[in-house]
Design a protein around this motif. Structure first.
Motif, PDB file in Angstrom:
ATOM      1  N   ILE A  10       0.842  -1.200   0.000  1.00 47.95           N
ATOM      2  CA  ILE A  10       0.000   0.000   0.000  1.00 47.95           C
ATOM      3  C   ILE A  10       0.874   1.246   0.000  1.00 47.95           C
ATOM      4  CG2 ILE A  10      -1.615   1.354   1.399  1.00 47.95           C
ATOM      5  CD1 ILE A  10      -2.773  -1.396   2.318  1.00 47.95           C
ATOM      6  N   ASN A  11       1.844   1.289   0.890  1.00 50.46           N
ATOM      7  CA  ASN A  11       2.724   2.462   0.964  1.00 50.46           C
ATOM      8  C   ASN A  11       3.492   2.686  -0.334  1.00 50.46           C
ATOM      9  OD1 ASN A  11       1.903   2.999   3.559  1.00 50.46           O
ATOM     10  ND2 ASN A  11       3.668   2.026   4.512  1.00 50.46           N
ATOM     11  N   LYS A  12       3.965   1.606  -0.931  1.00 52.55           N
ATOM     12  CA  LYS A  12       4.715   1.719  -2.186  1.00 52.55           C
ATOM     13  C   LYS A  12       3.837   2.304  -3.290  1.00 52.55           C
ATOM     14  CE  LYS A  12       7.508  -0.915  -5.430  1.00 52.55           C
ATOM     15  NZ  LYS A  12       8.030  -2.235  -5.796  1.00 52.55           N
ATOM     16  N   LYS A  13       2.623   1.804  -3.411  1.00 51.34           N
ATOM     17  CA  LYS A  13       1.723   2.271  -4.463  1.00 51.34           C
ATOM     18  C   LYS A  13       1.346   3.732  -4.255  1.00 51.34           C
ATOM     19  CE  LYS A  13      -0.935   2.203  -7.999  1.00 51.34           C
ATOM     20  NZ  LYS A  13      -0.311   2.398  -9.287  1.00 51.34           N
ATOM     21  N   PHE A  14       0.886   4.065  -3.058  1.00 51.37           N
ATOM     22  CA  PHE A  14       0.414   5.419  -2.829  1.00 51.37           C
ATOM     23  C   PHE A  14       1.541   6.434  -2.712  1.00 51.37           C
ATOM     24  CE2 PHE A  14      -3.538   3.234  -1.919  1.00 51.37           C
ATOM     25  CZ  PHE A  14      -4.437   4.060  -2.572  1.00 51.37           C
ATOM     26  N   SER A  15       2.734   6.015  -2.311  1.00 55.23           N
ATOM     27  CA  SER A  15       3.838   6.968  -2.251  1.00 55.23           C
ATOM     28  C   SER A  15       4.338   7.330  -3.649  1.00 55.23           C
ATOM     29  CB  SER A  15       4.977   6.438  -1.389  1.00 55.23           C
ATOM     30  OG  SER A  15       5.548   5.293  -1.973  1.00 55.23           O
ATOM     31  N   SER A  16       3.900   6.570  -4.658  1.00 49.45           N
ATOM     32  CA  SER A  16       4.278   6.901  -6.028  1.00 49.45           C
ATOM     33  C   SER A  16       3.502   8.117  -6.541  1.00 49.45           C
ATOM     34  CB  SER A  16       4.056   5.701  -6.957  1.00 49.45           C
ATOM     35  OG  SER A  16       2.673   5.431  -7.095  1.00 49.45           O
ATOM     36  N   PHE A  17       2.425   8.491  -5.847  1.00 46.16           N
ATOM     37  CA  PHE A  17       1.666   9.679  -6.234  1.00 46.16           C
ATOM     38  C   PHE A  17       2.437  10.906  -5.771  1.00 46.16           C
ATOM     39  CE2 PHE A  17      -1.977   6.642  -5.611  1.00 46.16           C
ATOM     40  CZ  PHE A  17      -2.242   6.481  -6.949  1.00 46.16           C
ATOM     41  N   LYS A  18       2.952  11.657  -6.701  1.00 47.89           N
ATOM     42  CA  LYS A  18       3.784  12.801  -6.349  1.00 47.89           C
ATOM     43  C   LYS A  18       3.094  14.135  -6.613  1.00 47.89           C
ATOM     44  CE  LYS A  18       7.367  10.288  -5.304  1.00 47.89           C
ATOM     45  NZ  LYS A  18       7.462   9.839  -3.966  1.00 47.89           N
ATOM     46  N   THR A  19       2.062  14.128  -7.409  1.00 47.11           N
ATOM     47  CA  THR A  19       1.458  15.398  -7.772  1.00 47.11           C
ATOM     48  C   THR A  19      -0.003  15.207  -8.140  1.00 47.11           C
ATOM     49  OG1 THR A  19       1.743  17.372  -9.125  1.00 47.11           O
ATOM     50  CG2 THR A  19       2.115  15.266 -10.211  1.00 47.11           C
ATOM     51  N   TYR A  20      -0.671  16.298  -8.268  1.00 43.62           N
ATOM     52  CA  TYR A  20      -2.058  16.337  -8.709  1.00 43.62           C
ATOM     53  C   TYR A  20      -2.225  17.663  -9.426  1.00 43.62           C
ATOM     54  CZ  TYR A  20      -2.623  19.551  -4.843  1.00 43.62           C
ATOM     55  OH  TYR A  20      -2.484  20.623  -4.015  1.00 43.62           O
ATOM     56  N   SER A  21      -3.261  17.771 -10.236  1.00 42.69           N
ATOM     57  CA  SER A  21      -3.482  19.038 -10.938  1.00 42.69           C
ATOM     58  C   SER A  21      -4.667  19.764 -10.319  1.00 42.69           C
ATOM     59  CB  SER A  21      -3.739  18.793 -12.427  1.00 42.69           C
ATOM     60  OG  SER A  21      -5.013  18.190 -12.605  1.00 42.69           O
ATOM     61  N   ASN A  22      -4.710  21.075 -10.502  1.00 39.44           N
ATOM     62  CA  ASN A  22      -5.857  21.847 -10.031  1.00 39.44           C
ATOM     63  C   ASN A  22      -7.128  21.385 -10.730  1.00 39.44           C
ATOM     64  OD1 ASN A  22      -4.442  23.359  -8.182  1.00 39.44           O
ATOM     65  ND2 ASN A  22      -4.080  25.058  -9.580  1.00 39.44           N
TER      66      ASN A  22
END
Length: 128
Positions: A10-22
């Motif tokens: 879980i941590n590996k997958k979700f820590s791959s999210f580095k950004t999001y857009s407005n």
């Protein structure tokens, strides 16, 4: 479909999210009522209604600058998860009766597990 995931997975997958857009953030915030209604209408998501409400509240506080103590990865994980739930195209297509929302519930559970620390911190900020 794998029924459970380790904390490391879980941590590996979700820590791959580095950004999001407005744009992604706006899409989630503009679909608040749809997300909540999906939780009400679909058994696998019912237990996540309070979580969705809290996530939306948290994102709105972040977006307006009222709350700033959330890592970008946590925000991206929440936004990505809520966009996944909104999307009818996912691992198990939503129109499939009974099981269509099981994957959405699994993604919500994984996100809640990953974001627990930051969500709990936000709840303390609110005095909950």
């Amino acid at each position: 479909m794998k029924k459970s995931f380790t904390q490391e997975e879980i941590n590996k997958k979700f820590s791959s999210f580095k950004t999001y857009s407005n744009s992604d953030m706006n899409k989630v915030l503009n679909n608040e009522s749809k997300l909540k209604q999906m939780c009400i209408d679909n058994e696998p998501l019912r237990d996540f209604l309070d979580t969705v409400s809290l996530y939306i509240d948290m994102l709105r506080a972040i977006f307006t600058g009222k709350y700033k103590e959330v890592p970008v990865g946590t925000i991206a994980a929440i936004v990505g998860t809520l966009l996944y739930v909104l999307s009818p195209i996912d691992i198990i297509p939503d129109p499939i009766p009974v099981v269509g929302f099981l994957d959405d519930a699994a993604v919500m559970a994984a996100c809640l597990n990953f974001t627990k620390y930051d969500v709990d911190k936000y709840k303390r900020h609110l005095g909950k």
